[in-house]
Design a protein around this motif. Sequence first.
Motif, PDB file in Angstrom:
ATOM      1  N   LEU A  28      58.239  51.955 -33.634  1.00 57.16           N
ATOM      2  CA  LEU A  28      57.795  51.881 -35.026  1.00 57.16           C
ATOM      3  C   LEU A  28      58.926  51.439 -35.950  1.00 57.16           C
ATOM      4  CD1 LEU A  28      55.579  55.082 -35.100  1.00 57.16           C
ATOM      5  CD2 LEU A  28      54.776  52.719 -35.425  1.00 57.16           C
ATOM      6  N   ALA A  29      60.132  51.921 -35.695  1.00 59.58           N
ATOM      7  CA  ALA A  29      61.278  51.528 -36.520  1.00 59.58           C
ATOM      8  C   ALA A  29      61.573  50.046 -36.390  1.00 59.58           C
ATOM      9  CB  ALA A  29      62.503  52.347 -36.131  1.00 59.58           C
ATOM     10  N   ALA A  30      61.291  49.477 -35.213  1.00 58.13           N
ATOM     11  CA  ALA A  30      61.595  48.069 -34.973  1.00 58.13           C
ATOM     12  C   ALA A  30      60.744  47.130 -35.818  1.00 58.13           C
ATOM     13  CB  ALA A  30      61.405  47.747 -33.493  1.00 58.13           C
ATOM     14  N   PHE A  31      59.599  47.599 -36.284  1.00 63.83           N
ATOM     15  CA  PHE A  31      58.763  46.751 -37.137  1.00 63.83           C
ATOM     16  C   PHE A  31      59.395  46.555 -38.520  1.00 63.83           C
ATOM     17  CE2 PHE A  31      55.503  48.281 -34.138  1.00 63.83           C
ATOM     18  CZ  PHE A  31      54.950  47.062 -33.771  1.00 63.83           C
ATOM     19  N   ASP A  32      60.267  47.444 -38.911  1.00 69.52           N
ATOM     20  CA  ASP A  32      60.793  47.446 -40.278  1.00 69.52           C
ATOM     21  C   ASP A  32      62.243  46.990 -40.394  1.00 69.52           C
ATOM     22  OD1 ASP A  32      58.361  48.535 -41.279  1.00 69.52           O
ATOM     23  OD2 ASP A  32      59.001  50.512 -40.556  1.00 69.52           O
ATOM     24  N   SER A  33      62.941  46.849 -39.270  1.00 68.38           N
ATOM     25  CA  SER A  33      64.356  46.495 -39.337  1.00 68.38           C
ATOM     26  C   SER A  33      64.764  45.713 -38.093  1.00 68.38           C
ATOM     27  CB  SER A  33      65.210  47.768 -39.437  1.00 68.38           C
ATOM     28  OG  SER A  33      66.582  47.457 -39.283  1.00 68.38           O
ATOM     29  N   PRO A  34      65.640  44.699 -38.271  1.00 65.77           N
ATOM     30  CA  PRO A  34      66.144  43.965 -37.112  1.00 65.77           C
ATOM     31  C   PRO A  34      67.296  44.681 -36.411  1.00 65.77           C
ATOM     32  CG  PRO A  34      67.055  43.032 -39.106  1.00 65.77           C
ATOM     33  CD  PRO A  34      66.111  44.120 -39.538  1.00 65.77           C
ATOM     34  N   ALA A  35      67.699  45.849 -36.903  1.00 67.18           N
ATOM     35  CA  ALA A  35      68.792  46.598 -36.271  1.00 67.18           C
ATOM     36  C   ALA A  35      68.263  47.368 -35.063  1.00 67.18           C
ATOM     37  CB  ALA A  35      69.420  47.559 -37.268  1.00 67.18           C
ATOM     38  N   TYR A  36      69.082  47.466 -34.036  1.00 63.82           N
ATOM     39  CA  TYR A  36      68.695  48.226 -32.848  1.00 63.82           C
ATOM     40  C   TYR A  36      69.951  48.682 -32.120  1.00 63.82           C
ATOM     41  CZ  TYR A  36      69.823  44.100 -29.990  1.00 63.82           C
ATOM     42  OH  TYR A  36      70.467  43.061 -29.370  1.00 63.82           O
ATOM     43  N   THR A  37      69.784  49.614 -31.199  1.00 60.87           N
ATOM     44  CA  THR A  37      70.891  50.087 -30.373  1.00 60.87           C
ATOM     45  C   THR A  37      70.778  49.436 -29.006  1.00 60.87           C
ATOM     46  OG1 THR A  37      70.950  52.193 -31.557  1.00 60.87           O
ATOM     47  CG2 THR A  37      72.024  52.111 -29.400  1.00 60.87           C
ATOM     48  N   ASN A  38      71.814  48.722 -28.586  1.00 61.39           N
ATOM     49  CA  ASN A  38      71.718  48.013 -27.311  1.00 61.39           C
ATOM     50  C   ASN A  38      72.008  48.926 -26.125  1.00 61.39           C
ATOM     51  OD1 ASN A  38      74.512  48.267 -27.209  1.00 61.39           O
ATOM     52  ND2 ASN A  38      74.927  46.114 -27.622  1.00 61.39           N
ATOM     53  N   ARG A  39      72.020  48.369 -24.945  1.00 58.33           N
ATOM     54  CA  ARG A  39      72.121  49.173 -23.728  1.00 58.33           C
ATOM     55  C   ARG A  39      73.488  49.818 -23.549  1.00 58.33           C
ATOM     56  NH1 ARG A  39      68.678  46.051 -18.954  1.00 58.33           N
ATOM     57  NH2 ARG A  39      66.633  46.257 -19.950  1.00 58.33           N
ATOM     58  N   ILE A  40      74.493  49.324 -24.256  1.00 61.31           N
ATOM     59  CA  ILE A  40      75.805  49.963 -24.151  1.00 61.31           C
ATOM     60  C   ILE A  40      76.070  50.876 -25.345  1.00 61.31           C
ATOM     61  CG2 ILE A  40      76.757  48.134 -22.716  1.00 61.31           C
ATOM     62  CD1 ILE A  40      78.148  46.999 -25.159  1.00 61.31           C
TER      63      ILE A  40
END
Length: 236
Positions: A145-157
């Motif tokens: 749900l957060a991904a719909f509102d922001s291009p920020a994310y936590t990657n695999r590392i």
Amino acid sequence: MARQLDEQISARYPVGRRLRILDVGPGQGTQALRLARAGHEVTGLEPDPLMLGAVREALAAEPEGIRERVRLIEGDGRETGVHFTPGSFDVVLCHGVLMYVPEPDPMLAGLARVLAPGGLLSLLVRNADALAMRPGLAGDWDTALAAFDSPAYTNRIGLRVRADRLETLTGTLAGIGAPLHSWYGVRVFTDQATDGREPPDAAELERLLLAEERAGRTDPYRAVAALLHLCGVRGG
């Protein structure tokens, strides 16, 4: 992605021509070494001394003829003007780097500037338009749900980074004189694979690659790929 890149290079340049290639953020040197083995002159620009050491170690295991075709420079992709004159390269690679750059437009403009006329700019970015896919398929609804509102994310590392939208990058590439020529999806079916998983046998791997390759160039599949491979052409 290597197949996609080779497709773009072979469509633009005669077979056997030795190209001048810049790899910005080469990581462990996978593409840089592959292209050097194909006969091209490759320059790697890497800001991280540890990653630069890893590339040097991999390069040391190559035959002398290949080692002579690779030049490694410690430096930031946002400062290409410090290291290179305009039009220095036929191909510029920037794969898996933009997600770490808060403001990518100035860096992309610098990459376009060091391309020769008709040169190829190859970008690999996280797809912001499909950012909810991985957590959604994993049942992580809060992250989806957060991904719909922001291009920020936590990657695999575990680093907080950002994704890019196809529409935005299309506009940026047009603005810097390297308009989008072709684009592909990468990791359409395999983005859920866990790190360290053993690869399938050769026959199964070939079927997997064929399926990914077809999906990566076919709508609507490519639009929901985890990564986007964008190819711009200088003055194209």
